[in-house]
Each structure stands twice: as C-alpha cells, then as structure tokens.
Design an enzyme around this catalytic site. Structure first.
Site, short mmCIF file in Angstrom:
data_model
loop_
_atom_site.label_atom_id
_atom_site.label_comp_id
_atom_site.label_asym_id
_atom_site.label_seq_id
_atom_site.Cartn_x
_atom_site.Cartn_y
_atom_site.Cartn_z
N ARG A 56 0.84 -1.21 0.00
CA ARG A 56 0.00 0.00 0.00
C ARG A 56 0.88 1.26 0.00
O ARG A 56 0.62 2.22 -0.73
CB ARG A 56 -0.92 -0.01 1.23
CG ARG A 56 -1.97 -1.10 1.22
CD ARG A 56 -2.93 -0.93 2.39
NE ARG A 56 -3.98 -1.94 2.36
CZ ARG A 56 -4.10 -2.94 3.25
NH1 ARG A 56 -3.23 -3.04 4.24
NH2 ARG A 56 -5.07 -3.81 3.15
N TYR A 72 -5.77 1.64 -12.06
CA TYR A 72 -5.71 1.11 -10.69
C TYR A 72 -4.81 -0.12 -10.58
O TYR A 72 -3.88 -0.15 -9.77
CB TYR A 72 -7.13 0.78 -10.21
CG TYR A 72 -7.16 0.14 -8.85
CD1 TYR A 72 -7.11 0.92 -7.70
CD2 TYR A 72 -7.25 -1.25 -8.70
CE1 TYR A 72 -7.13 0.34 -6.44
CE2 TYR A 72 -7.27 -1.84 -7.45
CZ TYR A 72 -7.22 -1.04 -6.33
OH TYR A 72 -7.23 -1.62 -5.08
N TYR A 76 -0.45 -1.31 -8.87
CA TYR A 76 0.04 -2.38 -8.00
C TYR A 76 1.12 -3.21 -8.67
O TYR A 76 1.99 -3.76 -7.99
CB TYR A 76 -1.14 -3.22 -7.51
CG TYR A 76 -1.89 -2.49 -6.43
CD1 TYR A 76 -1.56 -2.69 -5.09
CD2 TYR A 76 -2.88 -1.57 -6.74
CE1 TYR A 76 -2.21 -1.99 -4.09
CE2 TYR A 76 -3.53 -0.85 -5.75
CZ TYR A 76 -3.19 -1.07 -4.43
OH TYR A 76 -3.82 -0.35 -3.44
#
Length: 212
Positions: A56, A72, A76
């Site tokens: 995170r 999005y 990651y």
C-alpha cells in the site's frame, strides 16, 4: 501521508454518482488485471519479502502525475516491482529488460514510519471517540477527512492486526491492535452542505482517543 491517493472529501472533483445496490460489474475487466494481486501475494506469502501494508505504501509513493495517469491495477504492478527492486529480488536493469523498455518505479521513501503506540485505550460499542489530529509523513491508514473528528464506536473487531504506520515501513515494532468501526455524522466530516446520513470508517485503536 497526505497525497493524491487520499482524495476522499477533497473538493473540485465534482459530484460522485451513486446508486444504492447498483451492479458495479466484474472485478477485473482485462485478463492481465489479476496479475498484481498474484504478484503481491507471491511476495507476501511465498517469499515473505514484504507485507501488504508495504505494498500500500509503495503505491502511495508513486510520483503524483504518474499515479493519476496510471490505471488502478497497474499501480500495484508498479508497486510490487518497486518493492522487488528495493528488497534485492530483481534489479531495475533486469526489470526493464523483461519489460522491453523503461519501467518507472515509485519514489524512495522519505520516512522511516513510526512504532505502534505503547499505551492505547480500549473502547466499547456506543462510546464517543475523537480521531487523533495527526499528520504523518509516512504510511497511515487513517483518511485525512476524519482527523480530529468525533464519532461513535459501532463495532470492535475480535482480531488484532499490525499497526500500519510501522509495518508499512518494514519495521519490527508494529505490535498488534484491534480495529473499530467508527460512525460519523456526514455533517461532522464534510459540513452542513452534505445530504445528511452517516459515514462508517474502519480505524485502528492507536488512531483514537476518548472524546471529551
């Protein structure tokens, strides 16, 4: 850490359309979108190289323009790739060779995080609490919009979890704390121009203090 990743309650982005019980569609819209979670849990569970909170935080460390222009799930991929370089699992040269070109990573951390609070208060359902008005330069799992606001405990978890501000930086003094569902009146968070109702935020014990 205040940044582009924490936009809830920020003005200037227009009204957010919302339909109660709406069908939001599938979780993944393209074949590759499951990849970042697979990579993340390989690093967390199989390699033991980093924690979910470190993932995170590394996403939060993306250069703001890069963050806003990146879908999005791709954030990651970038986050896990950055951690693998930082932990010595890959080099950036190896990564860019595999990618076939430049592969921008997240920026280096500018904070060492902070340890879990030594003394906290255990709260009960129905108790009024205030969110600590703290500005933290590193990882934190407290939305900026609820800093200093007063709400009511509606649920306390039976499990305890490592304190994000510590484990998000790979520290070994994260301790473990329960989390609470804290219910706020919308007006308490966003002023009198809201359409009423309430907002429930999941917060760690170390972020809370008794309301006077």
């Amino acid at each position: 850490m205040d940044g582009v990743h924490d936009l809830a309650g920020v003005q200037g982005f227009g009204k957010v359309p919302h339909t109660v019980n709406a069908d939001i569609g599938p979780t993944f819209h393209a074949e590759w979108e499951h990849l970042p979670y697979s990579l993340m849990f390989a690093g967390v569970a199989e390699l033991g190289a980093f924690s979910v909170d470190e993932v995170r935080y590394v996403v939060e460390r993306m250069e703001p323009r890069h963050y806003m222009m990146t879908p999005y799930y791709e954030r990651y991929v970038i986050g896990v790739a950055t951690l693998m370089v930082e932990k010595g699992i890959l080099t950036q040269d190896e990564l860019e060779s595999l990618a076939g070109g430049p592969f921008p990573l997240s920026r280096p951390s500018e904070s060492e995080g902070r340890p879990a609070p030594v003394e906290t208060t255990t709260f009960e359902v129905g108790q009024r609490v205030r969110v600590r008005d703290e500005y933290v330069p590193g990882h934190i799992r407290m939305p900026a919009y609820c800093r200093g606001r007063v709400g009511t405990i509606s649920h306390r978890t039976t499990e305890k979890w490592p304190f994000p501000d510590a484990i998000g930086h790979g520290r070994n003094d994260a301790g473990e704390e329960p989390t609470y569902h804290v219910k706020f009146a919308a007006e308490e968070l966003f002023g009198s121009d809201t359409d009423g109702g309430s907002v429930v935020v999941d917060l760690f014990e170390g972020y809370l203090e008794p309301a006077a």
